[in-house]
Enzyme design. Structure first.
Site, mmCIF file in Angstrom:
data_model
loop_
_atom_site.group_PDB
_atom_site.id
_atom_site.type_symbol
_atom_site.label_atom_id
_atom_site.label_comp_id
_atom_site.label_asym_id
_atom_site.label_seq_id
_atom_site.Cartn_x
_atom_site.Cartn_y
_atom_site.Cartn_z
ATOM 1 N N LYS A 176 -2.039 14.312 23.561
ATOM 2 C CA LYS A 176 -1.700 15.370 24.209
ATOM 3 C C LYS A 176 -2.059 16.752 23.519
ATOM 4 O O LYS A 176 -2.313 17.693 24.546
ATOM 5 C CB LYS A 176 -0.086 15.539 24.476
ATOM 6 C CG LYS A 176 0.546 16.563 25.309
ATOM 7 C CD LYS A 176 0.103 16.621 26.958
ATOM 8 C CE LYS A 176 0.533 18.037 27.324
ATOM 9 N NZ LYS A 176 0.145 18.396 28.720
ATOM 10 N N LYS A 244 3.338 27.590 23.209
ATOM 11 C CA LYS A 244 4.003 26.404 22.734
ATOM 12 C C LYS A 244 2.812 25.425 22.246
ATOM 13 O O LYS A 244 2.667 25.050 20.854
ATOM 14 C CB LYS A 244 5.160 26.102 23.307
ATOM 15 C CG LYS A 244 5.968 25.104 22.579
ATOM 16 C CD LYS A 244 5.721 23.639 23.076
ATOM 17 C CE LYS A 244 5.945 23.494 24.607
ATOM 18 N NZ LYS A 244 5.581 22.208 25.073
HETATM 19 P P1 NAD Z 1 10.884 23.890 32.293
HETATM 20 O O1 NAD Z 1 11.179 24.772 31.215
HETATM 21 O O2 NAD Z 1 10.594 24.261 33.780
HETATM 22 O O3 NAD Z 1 12.016 22.609 32.307
HETATM 23 C C1 NAD Z 1 12.758 22.410 31.185
HETATM 24 C C2 NAD Z 1 14.167 22.054 31.545
HETATM 25 O O4 NAD Z 1 15.057 21.565 30.398
HETATM 26 C C3 NAD Z 1 14.912 23.003 32.261
HETATM 27 O O5 NAD Z 1 15.420 22.694 33.748
HETATM 28 C C4 NAD Z 1 15.854 23.553 31.126
HETATM 29 O O6 NAD Z 1 17.271 24.006 31.839
HETATM 30 C C5 NAD Z 1 16.260 22.218 30.715
HETATM 31 N N1 NAD Z 1 16.951 22.371 29.209
HETATM 32 C C6 NAD Z 1 16.547 22.984 28.452
HETATM 33 N N2 NAD Z 1 17.190 22.949 27.228
HETATM 34 C C7 NAD Z 1 18.269 21.915 27.684
HETATM 35 C C8 NAD Z 1 18.998 21.039 26.985
HETATM 36 N N3 NAD Z 1 19.478 21.217 25.678
HETATM 37 N N4 NAD Z 1 19.752 20.052 27.731
HETATM 38 C C9 NAD Z 1 19.353 19.890 28.881
HETATM 39 N N5 NAD Z 1 18.604 20.360 29.558
HETATM 40 C C10 NAD Z 1 17.750 21.416 28.868
HETATM 41 O O7 NAD Z 1 9.704 23.067 31.741
HETATM 42 P P2 NAD Z 1 8.489 22.047 32.341
HETATM 43 O O8 NAD Z 1 7.404 22.930 32.987
HETATM 44 O O9 NAD Z 1 9.222 21.048 33.249
HETATM 45 O O10 NAD Z 1 7.956 21.221 31.046
HETATM 46 C C11 NAD Z 1 8.799 20.381 30.228
HETATM 47 C C12 NAD Z 1 7.811 19.885 29.346
HETATM 48 O O11 NAD Z 1 6.711 19.281 29.882
HETATM 49 C C13 NAD Z 1 7.424 20.955 28.292
HETATM 50 O O12 NAD Z 1 7.154 20.244 27.094
HETATM 51 C C14 NAD Z 1 5.907 21.257 28.808
HETATM 52 O O13 NAD Z 1 5.238 21.759 27.995
HETATM 53 C C15 NAD Z 1 5.573 19.982 29.181
HETATM 54 N N6 NAD Z 1 4.487 19.987 30.355
HETATM 55 C C16 NAD Z 1 4.711 20.736 31.389
HETATM 56 C C17 NAD Z 1 3.608 20.691 32.513
HETATM 57 C C18 NAD Z 1 3.703 21.832 33.517
HETATM 58 O O14 NAD Z 1 2.528 22.076 34.262
HETATM 59 N N7 NAD Z 1 4.753 22.680 33.901
HETATM 60 C C19 NAD Z 1 2.623 19.927 32.193
HETATM 61 C C20 NAD Z 1 2.677 18.853 31.306
HETATM 62 C C21 NAD Z 1 3.534 19.178 30.349
#
Ligand code: NAD
Length: 303
Positions: A176, A244
């Site tokens: 990744k 990040k």
């Molecule tokens: P996001 O911030 O939209 O979602 C994260 C969720 O986790 C939020 O709803 C938040 O409230 C929750 N959260 C945070 N701390 C918590 C805890 N202690 N307990 C329970 N829930 C908790 O992020 P995202 O865009 O959904 O991305 C999530 C992961 O996937 C990240 O690591 C990101 O780098 C990766 N990612 C994102 C994308 C994208 O396009 N958005 C694509 C591939 C990978």
């Protein structure tokens, strides 16, 4: 609609990606019990047929598999290793799958820690963005033991179309990070092409269409190009999250003494974007850095 699958999932982290992934698990017929620190995120999934949980362990306790989709390493460590977490109170199936993008070294530590408690861990970060998550078309790159991967596979198949087991613990994250390095540098290349095209007076929509038909075509140009051109900064993948990821890439590269000069350059542009208040904007907002460097007035969707 009859259930196609019998398995049960505890799903933790219902943000941009997680809410769509959890929805696809529900649609595939799995029983899904969800938790997020934001109550409204839980409510949205309950409206689609999920059960609400009061914490990570409550989501996972009666499940065959616990899946986490959280922002960064500290949140995953808290949910897995913290009080009320998955190590102390594991899923019935003793399988934890983290699909967030986090540090490979942290995955290896957590996987060893869980193994000592008889719990398997798979790191399975994803690529494909919010649309890939919505359409169950993610690319999933998994690390961990083959037997644990096989148990997780039916769940992966409900969320993705390109599913690969790429090695032992942390290997999914290593792949990744390579993916993110290419994405970051590719977005920068598109910004530079659009900046030059604009200065030359070329129509940017046409420029993009032409480039998509040749060897400069890319996923980023296809998916993010329109938003860059329109000045639509609404998030999909936030600048903060890419920053990040680029930090994780560079920490890994430094630990192994791998020179990544282009990654270092594009990272400084992401830092500049965040310093100008763009952290919550989508990655397409990297184009604003080029606006500022060229002293171009900011374009927005409103004109
Ligand atoms: P996001 O911030 O939209 O979602 C994260 C969720 O986790 C939020 O709803 C938040 O409230 C929750 N959260 C945070 N701390 C918590 C805890 N202690 N307990 C329970 N829930 C908790 O992020 P995202 O865009 O959904 O991305 C999530 C992961 O996937 C990240 O690591 C990101 O780098 C990766 N990612 C994102 C994308 C994208 O396009 N958005 C694509 C591939 C990978």
């Amino acid at each position: 609609m009859g259930r196609k699958h019998q398995g049960s999932v505890g799903f933790i982290g219902l943000g941009t990606m997680g809410r769509e992934m959890a929805r696809n698990l529900l649609e595939a017929g799995f029983a899904v019990r969800v938790f997020d620190v934001v109550p409204a995120a839980i409510d949205a999934l309950v409206a689609l047929g999920a059960q609400a949980a009061s914490g990570p362990a409550d989501a996972a306790r009666d499940a065959d598999i616990a899946i986490t989709m959280l922002p960064d390493t500290p949140q995953v460590e808290e949910v897995v290793l913290g009080a009320g977490g998955l190590r102390a109170d594991p899923p019935r199936g003793r399988l934890v799958v983290d699909m967030s993008t986090i540090a490979p070294v942290a995955v290896r530590r957590m996987a060893a820690d869980l193994k000592a408690s008889g719990i398997d861990m798979i790191d399975a970060p994803v690529s494909g963005g919010p649309m890939g998550a919505k359409n169950a078309a993610l690319s999933i790159m998994a690390g961990g033991e083959a037997e644990a991967f096989a148990r997780a596979l039916p769940y992966f198949e409900a969320m993705g179309t390109t599913i690969n087991h790429v090695g032992g613990p942390g290997a999914g994250q290593a792949v990744k990070l390579c993916n993110q390095l290419i994405c970051g540098i590719n977005i920068q290349a598109i910004c530079e092409a659009l900046a030059l095209g604009r200065a030359c007076g070329v129509d940017l929509d046409q420029l993009r269409q032409v480039l998509l038909g040749g060897s400069a075509a890319s996923w980023m140009l296809d998916r993010l190009g329109p938003a860059m051109i329109a000045g639509d900064d609404a998030a999909g993948f936030r600048i903060d999250l890419m920053l990040k990821d680029l930090r994780l890439v560079q920490e890994q590269a430094l630990a192994l003494a791998v020179p990544l000069p282009a990654t270092a350059l594009v990272t400084s542009q992401y830092v500049e974007a965040r310093a100008h208040g763009e952290g919550a904007n989508g990655n397409q907002a990297l184009f604003r850095v080029y606006d500022r460097m060229a002293n171009q007035p900011r374009q927005t969707v409103d004109g």
